[in-house]
Design a protein around this motif. Structure first.
Motif, PDB file in Angstrom:
ATOM      1  N   TYR A 113      58.499  62.044  65.727  1.00 24.76           N
ATOM      2  CA  TYR A 113      59.812  62.242  65.113  1.00 24.76           C
ATOM      3  C   TYR A 113      60.914  61.748  66.050  1.00 24.76           C
ATOM      4  CZ  TYR A 113      63.591  64.688  62.650  1.00 24.76           C
ATOM      5  OH  TYR A 113      64.734  64.993  61.965  1.00 24.76           O
ATOM      6  N   ALA A 114      60.779  62.077  67.349  1.00 28.96           N
ATOM      7  CA  ALA A 114      61.774  61.628  68.328  1.00 28.96           C
ATOM      8  C   ALA A 114      61.774  60.106  68.437  1.00 28.96           C
ATOM      9  CB  ALA A 114      61.490  62.260  69.694  1.00 28.96           C
ATOM     10  N   TYR A 115      60.601  59.503  68.411  1.00 29.56           N
ATOM     11  CA  TYR A 115      60.503  58.041  68.500  1.00 29.56           C
ATOM     12  C   TYR A 115      61.137  57.389  67.272  1.00 29.56           C
ATOM     13  CZ  TYR A 115      58.509  53.351  68.755  1.00 29.56           C
ATOM     14  OH  TYR A 115      58.354  51.986  68.790  1.00 29.56           O
ATOM     15  N   ALA A 116      60.830  57.916  66.086  1.00 30.34           N
ATOM     16  CA  ALA A 116      61.402  57.368  64.851  1.00 30.34           C
ATOM     17  C   ALA A 116      62.924  57.516  64.846  1.00 30.34           C
ATOM     18  CB  ALA A 116      60.794  58.070  63.642  1.00 30.34           C
ATOM     19  N   SER A 117      63.422  58.652  65.324  1.00 28.09           N
ATOM     20  CA  SER A 117      64.869  58.873  65.377  1.00 28.09           C
ATOM     21  C   SER A 117      65.534  57.886  66.327  1.00 28.09           C
ATOM     22  CB  SER A 117      65.180  60.305  65.835  1.00 28.09           C
ATOM     23  OG  SER A 117      64.784  61.248  64.872  1.00 28.09           O
ATOM     24  N   ARG A 118      64.900  57.655  67.480  1.00 27.85           N
ATOM     25  CA  ARG A 118      65.460  56.713  68.450  1.00 27.85           C
ATOM     26  C   ARG A 118      65.515  55.301  67.859  1.00 27.85           C
ATOM     27  NH1 ARG A 118      66.172  56.360  74.091  1.00 27.85           N
ATOM     28  NH2 ARG A 118      65.405  58.471  74.333  1.00 27.85           N
ATOM     29  N   MET A 119      64.441  54.892  67.171  1.00 30.20           N
ATOM     30  CA  MET A 119      64.415  53.560  66.562  1.00 30.20           C
ATOM     31  C   MET A 119      65.499  53.433  65.481  1.00 30.20           C
ATOM     32  SD  MET A 119      62.238  51.751  68.150  1.00 30.20           S
ATOM     33  CE  MET A 119      62.840  52.656  69.593  1.00 30.20           C
ATOM     34  N   LYS A 120      65.664  54.483  64.700  1.00 33.81           N
ATOM     35  CA  LYS A 120      66.692  54.471  63.653  1.00 33.81           C
ATOM     36  C   LYS A 120      68.077  54.365  64.263  1.00 33.81           C
ATOM     37  CE  LYS A 120      68.116  57.028  59.517  1.00 33.81           C
ATOM     38  NZ  LYS A 120      67.814  58.217  58.660  1.00 33.81           N
ATOM     39  N   LEU A 121      68.285  55.126  65.325  1.00 32.40           N
ATOM     40  CA  LEU A 121      69.586  55.110  65.994  1.00 32.40           C
ATOM     41  C   LEU A 121      69.862  53.753  66.632  1.00 32.40           C
ATOM     42  CD1 LEU A 121      71.933  57.090  66.693  1.00 32.40           C
ATOM     43  CD2 LEU A 121      70.823  57.408  68.891  1.00 32.40           C
ATOM     44  N   MET A 122      68.876  53.202  67.326  1.00 34.95           N
ATOM     45  CA  MET A 122      69.059  51.897  67.965  1.00 34.95           C
ATOM     46  C   MET A 122      69.309  50.802  66.926  1.00 34.95           C
ATOM     47  SD  MET A 122      68.954  52.662  71.107  1.00 34.95           S
ATOM     48  CE  MET A 122      69.574  54.279  70.612  1.00 34.95           C
ATOM     49  N   GLY A 123      68.610  50.881  65.800  1.00 35.63           N
ATOM     50  CA  GLY A 123      68.831  49.903  64.734  1.00 35.63           C
ATOM     51  C   GLY A 123      70.241  49.981  64.180  1.00 35.63           C
ATOM     52  N   ALA A 124      70.736  51.213  64.001  1.00 35.08           N
ATOM     53  CA  ALA A 124      72.100  51.394  63.490  1.00 35.08           C
ATOM     54  C   ALA A 124      73.122  50.863  64.485  1.00 35.08           C
ATOM     55  CB  ALA A 124      72.354  52.874  63.201  1.00 35.08           C
ATOM     56  N   ILE A 125      72.893  51.095  65.772  1.00 38.70           N
ATOM     57  CA  ILE A 125      73.828  50.621  66.803  1.00 38.70           C
ATOM     58  C   ILE A 125      73.812  49.097  66.867  1.00 38.70           C
ATOM     59  CG2 ILE A 125      74.275  50.545  69.290  1.00 38.70           C
ATOM     60  CD1 ILE A 125      73.312  53.461  69.415  1.00 38.70           C
ATOM     61  N   GLN A 126      72.635  48.507  66.866  1.00 39.09           N
ATOM     62  CA  GLN A 126      72.533  47.053  66.960  1.00 39.09           C
ATOM     63  C   GLN A 126      73.143  46.349  65.758  1.00 39.09           C
ATOM     64  OE1 GLN A 126      68.412  46.108  67.733  1.00 39.09           O
ATOM     65  NE2 GLN A 126      68.411  47.177  69.695  1.00 39.09           N
ATOM     66  N   SER A 127      73.051  46.964  64.586  1.00 38.35           N
ATOM     67  CA  SER A 127      73.634  46.370  63.380  1.00 38.35           C
ATOM     68  C   SER A 127      75.094  46.768  63.192  1.00 38.35           C
ATOM     69  CB  SER A 127      72.818  46.768  62.146  1.00 38.35           C
ATOM     70  OG  SER A 127      72.838  48.175  61.966  1.00 38.35           O
ATOM     71  N   GLN A 128      75.657  47.465  64.181  1.00 39.13           N
ATOM     72  CA  GLN A 128      77.053  47.932  64.160  1.00 39.13           C
ATOM     73  C   GLN A 128      77.338  48.814  62.941  1.00 39.13           C
ATOM     74  OE1 GLN A 128      79.427  44.289  64.657  1.00 39.13           O
ATOM     75  NE2 GLN A 128      79.497  44.709  66.852  1.00 39.13           N
ATOM     76  N   LYS A 129      76.366  49.669  62.626  1.00 42.12           N
ATOM     77  CA  LYS A 129      76.526  50.611  61.526  1.00 42.12           C
ATOM     78  C   LYS A 129      76.446  52.049  62.039  1.00 42.12           C
ATOM     79  CE  LYS A 129      75.063  47.610  57.754  1.00 42.12           C
ATOM     80  NZ  LYS A 129      74.123  47.416  56.624  1.00 42.12           N
ATOM     81  N   LEU A 130      77.048  52.275  63.197  1.00 43.74           N
ATOM     82  CA  LEU A 130      77.215  53.618  63.730  1.00 43.74           C
ATOM     83  C   LEU A 130      78.486  53.629  64.579  1.00 43.74           C
ATOM     84  CD1 LEU A 130      76.210  56.474  63.967  1.00 43.74           C
ATOM     85  CD2 LEU A 130      74.802  55.782  65.914  1.00 43.74           C
ATOM     86  N   ASP A 131      79.350  54.607  64.319  1.00 41.91           N
ATOM     87  CA  ASP A 131      80.643  54.677  64.997  1.00 41.91           C
ATOM     88  C   ASP A 131      80.795  55.937  65.848  1.00 41.91           C
ATOM     89  OD1 ASP A 131      81.685  52.264  63.620  1.00 41.91           O
ATOM     90  OD2 ASP A 131      81.570  53.548  61.850  1.00 41.91           O
ATOM     91  N   VAL A 132      80.418  57.070  65.308  1.00 46.91           N
ATOM     92  CA  VAL A 132      80.597  58.339  66.026  1.00 46.91           C
ATOM     93  C   VAL A 132      79.352  59.207  65.875  1.00 46.91           C
ATOM     94  CG1 VAL A 132      83.110  58.332  65.762  1.00 46.91           C
ATOM     95  CG2 VAL A 132      81.691  59.441  64.026  1.00 46.91           C
ATOM     96  N   LEU A 133      79.136  60.065  66.874  1.00 43.47           N
ATOM     97  CA  LEU A 133      78.019  61.010  66.815  1.00 43.47           C
ATOM     98  C   LEU A 133      78.502  62.409  67.130  1.00 43.47           C
ATOM     99  CD1 LEU A 133      76.673  58.372  68.727  1.00 43.47           C
ATOM    100  CD2 LEU A 133      74.692  59.615  67.903  1.00 43.47           C
ATOM    101  N   VAL A 134      77.952  63.369  66.410  1.00 40.30           N
ATOM    102  CA  VAL A 134      78.088  64.778  66.749  1.00 40.30           C
ATOM    103  C   VAL A 134      76.725  65.192  67.283  1.00 40.30           C
ATOM    104  CG1 VAL A 134      78.495  67.098  65.875  1.00 40.30           C
ATOM    105  CG2 VAL A 134      79.837  65.178  64.988  1.00 40.30           C
ATOM    106  N   MET A 135      76.678  65.765  68.496  1.00 39.98           N
ATOM    107  CA  MET A 135      75.378  65.936  69.175  1.00 39.98           C
ATOM    108  C   MET A 135      75.401  67.119  70.124  1.00 39.98           C
ATOM    109  SD  MET A 135      76.064  62.484  71.371  1.00 39.98           S
ATOM    110  CE  MET A 135      77.755  62.246  71.955  1.00 39.98           C
ATOM    111  N   ASN A 136      74.187  67.547  70.520  1.00 45.94           N
ATOM    112  CA  ASN A 136      74.090  68.593  71.531  1.00 45.94           C
ATOM    113  C   ASN A 136      74.080  67.964  72.923  1.00 45.94           C
ATOM    114  OD1 ASN A 136      71.505  67.563  71.876  1.00 45.94           O
ATOM    115  ND2 ASN A 136      70.504  69.555  71.771  1.00 45.94           N
ATOM    116  N   ARG A 137      73.945  68.790  73.951  1.00 41.09           N
ATOM    117  CA  ARG A 137      74.051  68.281  75.319  1.00 41.09           C
ATOM    118  C   ARG A 137      72.921  67.307  75.659  1.00 41.09           C
ATOM    119  NH1 ARG A 137      78.107  68.218  79.348  1.00 41.09           N
ATOM    120  NH2 ARG A 137      77.121  66.770  80.787  1.00 41.09           N
TER     121      ARG A 137
END
Length: 245
Positions: A113-137
């Motif tokens: 799950y962590a690996y899939a989430s990281r890949m999804k996040l990296m894909g969104a960043i590389q395609s410039q389809k992520l602007d802001v994140l709400v996250m824990n520490r």
């Protein structure tokens, strides 16, 4: 094959003499495939037109990393922002990536799950389809170290009033400048050396009214992605979160 005129006339007369049910049965028997293909074509065309007419343009891409929110807060993070900025929600949206899980210490159960989430996040960043994140520490530390978060001092220079408003909530974190971990692993370096610098790249949301009433048990942070092409909207989003109730 073209039928003689006399045979055509006979067929027309026979068709006219049929009962309504007989006419329907005749049409279905001889023309069902053209009818079915025509209906399928109409459905595809209608579906395509509907998607185009109801398609919403994202004004901002946001993500929740290691943070679960209720329906009320999710609505505030998306539709609430559109309402506050007078954007027509029928034509625009805040696109939200939900339930991302980032961790360097994921157990066997959560590793995939962590690996899939990281890949999804990296894909969104590389395609410039992520602007802001709400996250824990934990997610904040990981993204900061990797250099994915924008230094906010430079961003807020464009709006001195917002910079002053945001100042009490700004926090700094480490960003890795160089890491010889690969060389050290390969035996090409005697020691493992990591060089970091501190950057102001986060906003502590925990004490803001919108997040206080959500009942989080740990601090929650906002970060802006460094390669975001929608920085003006990101600034608006920061101001909205500071003022939302």
């Amino acid at each position: 094959m073209k039928l003689p005129d006399q045979e055509k006339a006979a067929q027309k007369a026979a068709f006219r003499a049929m009962s309504p049910a007989g006419k329907l049965d005749h049409i279905w028997t001889y023309y069902k495939w053209p009818i079915l293909l025509g209906l399928i074509a109409l459905l595809i065309l209608g579906s395509t037109l509907h998607r185009q007419l109801t398609k919403k343009e994202p004004v901002l891409y946001a993500a929740l990393a290691n943070v679960a929110v209720g329906s009320d807060l999710e609505s505030s993070l998306t539709a609430g922002f559109l309402e506050a900025t007078d954007v027509d929600s029928r034509k625009a949206e805040v696109y939200l990536y939900r339930e991302l899980y980032l961790s360097e210490d994921a157990d066997q159960l959560n590793h995939e799950y962590a690996y899939a989430s990281r890949m999804k996040l990296m894909g969104a960043i590389q395609s410039q389809k992520l602007d802001v994140l709400v996250m824990n520490r934990e997610a904040y530390d990981l993204l900061s170290e990797s250099g994915y978060l924008l230094e906010l001092d430079a961003l807020l220079e464009a709006d001195p009033a917002l910079a002053e408003q945001t100042a009490p909530w700004l926090i700094a974190n480490d960003v890795i400048v160089s890491d010889n971990g690969l060389d050290w692993t390969l035996g090409e370096a005697e020691t493992h050396e990591v060089v970091t610098r501190s950057e102001c790249n986060g906003i502590d949301l925990s004490e803001l009214p919108l997040f206080q009433k959500a009942g989080f048990e740990e601090p929650v942070y906002l970060g802006v992605i460094a390669n975001s092409p929608r920085l003006p909207a990101a600034l608006q989003y920061v101001q909205y979160l500071l003022e939302a109730r």
